[in-house]
Design a protein around this motif. Structure first.
Motif, PDB file in Angstrom:
ATOM      1  N   LEU A 163       0.659  -1.356  -0.035  1.00  0.00           N
ATOM      2  CA  LEU A 163       0.104   0.043  -0.200  1.00  0.00           C
ATOM      3  C   LEU A 163       1.367   1.617   0.009  1.00  0.00           C
ATOM      4  CD1 LEU A 163      -2.657  -0.955   2.711  1.00  0.00           C
ATOM      5  CD2 LEU A 163      -2.655  -1.309   0.410  1.00  0.00           C
ATOM      6  N   ILE A 164       1.959   1.250   0.731  1.00  0.00           N
ATOM      7  CA  ILE A 164       2.993   2.358   0.630  1.00  0.00           C
ATOM      8  C   ILE A 164       3.728   2.043  -0.366  1.00  0.00           C
ATOM      9  CG2 ILE A 164       3.921   3.852   2.076  1.00  0.00           C
ATOM     10  CD1 ILE A 164       1.906   3.607   4.653  1.00  0.00           C
ATOM     11  N   ASP A 188       0.250   0.817  12.186  1.00  0.00           N
ATOM     12  CA  ASP A 188      -0.946   0.654  12.146  1.00  0.00           C
ATOM     13  C   ASP A 188      -1.574   1.409  11.718  1.00  0.00           C
ATOM     14  OD1 ASP A 188      -0.250  -1.882  13.131  1.00  0.00           O
ATOM     15  OD2 ASP A 188      -0.476  -1.090  15.503  1.00  0.00           O
ATOM     16  N   ILE A 189      -2.730   1.315  11.319  1.00  0.00           N
ATOM     17  CA  ILE A 189      -3.841   2.452  10.788  1.00  0.00           C
ATOM     18  C   ILE A 189      -4.989   1.920  11.106  1.00  0.00           C
ATOM     19  CG2 ILE A 189      -5.486   3.165   8.836  1.00  0.00           C
ATOM     20  CD1 ILE A 189      -2.469   2.684   7.527  1.00  0.00           C
ATOM     21  N   ILE A 190      -6.347   2.507  11.902  1.00  0.00           N
ATOM     22  CA  ILE A 190      -6.672   3.024  13.018  1.00  0.00           C
ATOM     23  C   ILE A 190      -7.765   3.549  12.714  1.00  0.00           C
ATOM     24  CG2 ILE A 190      -7.886   2.627  15.440  1.00  0.00           C
ATOM     25  CD1 ILE A 190      -5.159   2.005  16.714  1.00  0.00           C
ATOM     26  N   ALA A 191      -9.204   3.137  12.920  1.00  0.00           N
ATOM     27  CA  ALA A 191     -10.560   3.731  12.006  1.00  0.00           C
ATOM     28  C   ALA A 191     -11.489   3.217  12.590  1.00  0.00           C
ATOM     29  CB  ALA A 191     -10.651   3.570  10.477  1.00  0.00           C
ATOM     30  N   CYS A 192     -11.911   3.797  13.409  1.00  0.00           N
ATOM     31  CA  CYS A 192     -13.406   3.929  14.204  1.00  0.00           C
ATOM     32  C   CYS A 192     -15.069   4.981  14.049  1.00  0.00           C
ATOM     33  CB  CYS A 192     -13.319   4.312  15.687  1.00  0.00           C
ATOM     34  SG  CYS A 192     -14.845   4.676  16.300  1.00  0.00           S
ATOM     35  N   ARG A 238       0.098   7.542   2.682  1.00  0.00           N
ATOM     36  CA  ARG A 238      -1.106   6.590   3.779  1.00  0.00           C
ATOM     37  C   ARG A 238      -2.694   6.416   3.736  1.00  0.00           C
ATOM     38  NH1 ARG A 238       3.471   8.603   6.161  1.00  0.00           N
ATOM     39  NH2 ARG A 238       4.833   7.053   6.424  1.00  0.00           N
ATOM     40  N   ALA A 239      -2.955   7.867   2.219  1.00  0.00           N
ATOM     41  CA  ALA A 239      -4.732   7.865   2.590  1.00  0.00           C
ATOM     42  C   ALA A 239      -5.507   6.854   2.231  1.00  0.00           C
ATOM     43  CB  ALA A 239      -4.755   9.161   1.629  1.00  0.00           C
TER      44      ALA A 239
END
Length: 615
Positions: A249-250, A258-262, A353-354
């Motif tokens: 991805l990069i 770590d990419i964290i989404a809530c 990273r978007a």
């Protein structure tokens, strides 16, 4: 907070110590040219710096360093943890001469490509002293091993040590499974191997597209030369490289992040943690935390991060969030202390990273949608169950017991628990049943229920509103006996009997104070829930039974004889050559085994021949 540098022309250390506070911080010692000689940290700056200017220094290195000090710069920190993080940063930035023994690059992982006629590619840890090319550093051993696995599959570079390589006379297993070109026995020429090495270097530098283009040209050339087998090989390698590009991805970034989404909806939150190790996507996992009322996504993230990372050893160097949090600085401090290096928490991004952040958000949205749909379906089933059983309110806790055995052997009873969120696996229990007539399911069920509800009576877990028992009226009676024994009221007992020919959807439900069994339509949500919990209990019970049966069948009968330990069992079996010969032996024969006396020999014989009175 930075204090002004303390300096005099001849470096009056008395002035330095007089003005130094008793606070944690980092100090930098400089010479007359302004070059940093040493960087250190201290819990108490005043005491630590005073230790350098004693008259009885016993370290030649420290004496030489102190003689060159012309200036000391100090950075105060809030605590020692922050000082440690800052010290590591300054050491890496300035690489001071007198910090050589404290350098921490020995902990870094690299991919090392040796300088040989046929270079070796391998993982390397430590100071880079061996000649060759280094790629990294990597902070994740898992990331570097996966990268090496990809490299060996694609480019078939040798992984073996030089001593192993020099003494081979035939290809090893790595060549047979397609992960080495076998240069040790001359199965690849130097030019071809060098070409593969160059492709591997391009791959590690993030120039995958250049490798694909060169392989495409070689594939066309092989096809034009009617060398279709080689063309197919190139085609397959191109496909593998493109799959790697899809995962990366990069591009070209060998980092751990770590990419964290809530996301939140209907008072339910889903937090997705998407892991990138070495620049590659390593999968994601969804979490559904239990929420207090009226929390915002930013508050959920702030509460989730410490619970997720504290106690873990694989904290990445960067954590990217889809929302801002107020506790950013304090969490960075704690995570940095745990990791031993700086950990950065960022919110949102416009960089490469978007795309990964968008993917994490999309995964969270999808997982939450599925969760809400499943939860709504399960809630409807609980409501239908309450209506079908005539309960005064919707139940919120169900239990089911089942018994499993093979013709009475290794009997195991299992209890599973469901609530309105689904299976509560941490509340599952198994019971090994002993002392009953083999195959007596009712007796086994009575023992299991007694053990289970004795614990519930003590308050070890909440009581269920509904207790399902796999079986008919006989099993239902055992449930009544146990509940009456412990004076437990308010639990609805249901016996779940299989339909004719064990056909799903035709189950009969036996209830207390009801003569005829209750038969629900096969499409009834209540029956679907009952079948789900009954099948889960059956699965859990039969798994325990199989484990117990397998363990019993691998045990020797000799293991149950008192006084016959592992060494004596080994001597007996070695002496007679096997268990059958031991069984056929008499007491006099057993006594001849070293370590077996007359009393033990007779005990062994009696246990192996239970129906024999004389020997």
């Amino acid at each position: 907070m930075n204090d002004p540098a303390i300096s005099t022309s001849d470096f009056d250390y008395a002035v330095l110590l007089r003005e130094m506070p008793h606070r944690p911080g980092v100090y930098r010692m400089l010479d007359t040219t302004g070059t940093v000689l040493y960087v250190g940290k201290a819990r108490d700056l005043k005491l630590r710096l005073a230790s350098y200017f004693r008259s009885n220094l016993d370290s030649p290195k420290t004496c030489a360093m102190v003689a060159r000090i012309h200036q000391v710069e100090v950075t105060l920190t809030r605590n020692e943890t922050e000082a440690l993080v800052l010290e590591n940063q300054l050491i890496k930035a300035y690489q001071p001469r007198y910090n050589l023994l404290l350098r921490d690059d020995k902990g870094y992982l690299y991919i090392h490509l040796s300088q040989h006629e046929f270079p070796r590619i391998a993982l390397y840890r430590g100071i880079r002293r061996i000649a060759g090319n280094y790629f990294g550093p990597y902070s994740s051993a898992g990331a570097i091993r996966e990268t090496l696995s990809i490299l060996r599959k694609l480019f078939r570079l040798r992984p073996c040590e030089d001593s192993f390589f020099a003494h081979r006379t035939r290809p090893c297993l790595q060549h047979q499974i397609g992960r080495c070109a076998a240069p040790c026995v001359g199965l690849v020429d130097r030019a071809s191997y060098a070409r593969e090495v160059r492709h591997a270097v391009l791959f590690l530098e993030g120039k995958n597209f250049q490798v694909v283009e060169e392989l495409a040209v070689r594939m066309e050339q092989a096809a034009c030369a009617l060398d279709f087998e080689q063309a197919i090989t190139h085609r397959d390698r191109i496909a593998s490289l493109r799959r790697v590009q899809d995962q990366q991805l990069i591009d070209g970034a060998c980092i751990d992040i770590d990419i964290i989404a809530c996301v939140m909806r209907a008072d339910t939150a889903c937090v997705v943690v998407l892991c990138l190790r070495g620049g590659y996507h390593r999968g994601h996992r969804s979490y559904f935390p239990r929420l207090p009322a009226e929390l915002k996504p930013t508050e959920v993230l702030a509460a989730f991060l410490p619970q997720y990372y504290l106690g873990r050893e694989d904290i990445p160097e960067e954590i990217l969030l889809n929302d801002s949090i107020d506790e950013k600085a304090s969490l960075e401090e704690v995570f940095s202390a745990l990791r031993g290096q700086q950990v950065t928490i960022t919110m949102g991004t416009r960089s490469a990273r978007a795309g990964a952040l968008t993917m994490a958000i999309a995964n969270a949205e999808q997982a939450l949608t599925l969760r809400l749909a499943t939860h709504a379906n399960l809630a409807a089933r609980f409501q239908a169950l309450g209506e079908a059983l005539g309960l005064p309110k919707i139940p919120d806790r169900l239990e089911c017991l089942d018994v499993s055995h093979t013709q009475g052997e290794a009997t195991v009873a299992a209890c599973v628990v469901f609530d309105q969120e689904g299976p509560m696996k941490s509340n599952y229990r198994r019971f090994n049943i002993e002392g009953i007539i083999p195959g007596d399911d009712c007796a086994a069920l009575y023992i299991a229920l007694t053990r289970r509800y004795r614990r519930l009576e003590r308050g070890e877990a909440p009581l269920p509103q509904v207790l399902f028992i796999d079986g008919g009226k006989g099993q239902l009676i055992q449930g009544q006996r146990v509940l009456a024994k412990f004076n437990i009221e308010g639990i609805t007992l249901v016996g779940v009997a299989k339909g004719p020919n064990r056909t799903p959807g035709l189950e009969r439900l036996f209830l207390v104070n009801r003569e005829d069994p209750l038969c629900l339509p096969s499409s009834s949500p209540a029956l679907l829930l009952i079948r789900q919990i009954r099948d889960e209990a059956h699965r859990f019970a039969i798994t325990g039974h199989r484990q117990r049966r397998a363990k019993a069948r691998t045990n020797s009968v000799l293991e149950d004889i008192p006084g016959l330990g592992p060494q004596r069992r080994h001597k007996i079996l070695s002496h007679f050559g096997g268990l059958r010969e031991v069984v056929n032996a008499g007491v006099e024969d057993l006594v001849r085994v070293p370590g077996i006396n007359q009393i033990l020999a007779k005990r062994i014989y009696d246990i192996l021949h239970p129906n024999t009175c004389e020997y």
